[in-house]
Design a protein around this motif. Sequence first.
Motif, PDB file in Angstrom:
ATOM      1  N   TYR A 105       0.743  -0.405   0.067  1.00 28.64           N
ATOM      2  CA  TYR A 105      -0.053   0.259  -0.381  1.00 28.64           C
ATOM      3  C   TYR A 105       0.983   1.560  -0.170  1.00 28.64           C
ATOM      4  O   TYR A 105       1.678   1.163   0.715  1.00 28.64           O
ATOM      5  N   ASP A 111      -7.758  12.474  -1.079  1.00 31.00           N
ATOM      6  CA  ASP A 111      -8.443  12.494  -2.367  1.00 31.00           C
ATOM      7  C   ASP A 111      -7.298  11.707  -3.344  1.00 31.00           C
ATOM      8  O   ASP A 111      -8.081  11.555  -4.891  1.00 31.00           O
ATOM      9  N   GLU A 112      -6.425  11.517  -3.233  1.00 35.08           N
ATOM     10  CA  GLU A 112      -5.504  10.887  -4.015  1.00 35.08           C
ATOM     11  C   GLU A 112      -6.353   8.874  -3.820  1.00 35.08           C
ATOM     12  O   GLU A 112      -5.173   8.112  -4.621  1.00 35.08           O
ATOM     13  N   ALA A 113      -6.773   8.806  -3.043  1.00 39.24           N
ATOM     14  CA  ALA A 113      -7.051   7.035  -2.297  1.00 39.24           C
ATOM     15  C   ALA A 113      -7.304   6.845  -3.157  1.00 39.24           C
ATOM     16  O   ALA A 113      -8.964   6.612  -4.095  1.00 39.24           O
ATOM     17  N   ASP A 114      -7.119   5.042  -3.447  1.00 40.13           N
ATOM     18  CA  ASP A 114      -7.515   4.428  -4.862  1.00 40.13           C
ATOM     19  C   ASP A 114      -7.388   3.135  -4.399  1.00 40.13           C
ATOM     20  O   ASP A 114      -6.262   3.036  -4.624  1.00 40.13           O
ATOM     21  N   LYS A 116      -8.058   0.295  -5.554  1.00 37.27           N
ATOM     22  CA  LYS A 116      -8.220  -0.636  -6.366  1.00 37.27           C
ATOM     23  C   LYS A 116      -6.512  -0.939  -7.001  1.00 37.27           C
ATOM     24  O   LYS A 116      -5.836  -1.257  -7.271  1.00 37.27           O
ATOM     25  N   ASN A 117      -5.822   0.570  -7.309  1.00 37.59           N
ATOM     26  CA  ASN A 117      -4.352   0.786  -7.397  1.00 37.59           C
ATOM     27  C   ASN A 117      -2.831   1.088  -5.915  1.00 37.59           C
ATOM     28  O   ASN A 117      -2.437   1.139  -5.701  1.00 37.59           O
ATOM     29  N   SER A 121      -5.975   6.294   1.959  1.00 32.99           N
ATOM     30  CA  SER A 121      -6.048   7.467   2.918  1.00 32.99           C
ATOM     31  C   SER A 121      -5.374   6.787   4.403  1.00 32.99           C
ATOM     32  O   SER A 121      -5.634   5.877   4.834  1.00 32.99           O
TER      33      SER A 121
END
Length: 158
Positions: A105, A111-114, A116-117, A121
């Motif tokens: 991780y 705002d950048e949290a994703d 799937k990638n 957060s």
Amino acid sequence: MAQYPMTAHGAELLRNELNELKTVTRPRIIESIAEAREHGDLKENAEYHAAREQQSFCEGRIQDIEGKLSNAQIIDVTKMENTGKVIFGTTVTIMNLETDKETRYRIVGDDEADIKNNLISVNSPIARGLIGKEVDDVVNIETPSGTVEFEITEVEYI
């Protein structure tokens, strides 16, 4: 006003989106409104109302991004010495001690949290459980399926 942590990459993505909205999207919407106006009666003009709605959304997003960037605390971990400690912006590899499954991780701003990638957060339960810990530390993290025990196997400042 509160400062929002953000990685250098996340700030760059927001700047690019802001530029796109101001130089491409906004002019296109203004053109659509002008075209729809030429069709006459605005009360029953669906194209006009749709374009005005798009304009409202676009302007709101521009204000949102500008606000976030003005209050951003940009943290670039690549310029920091790797102490082995998990901090905002680090990439952490953890191993589930029950299944021996490794997951990697990167701890980023909201705002950048994703997921799937594998971008989580800083306010997520996993990140909160990892912040401040070091390689070889064992941490218990609350998940929807209960408490899971993880070992930190690697911390990268990339």
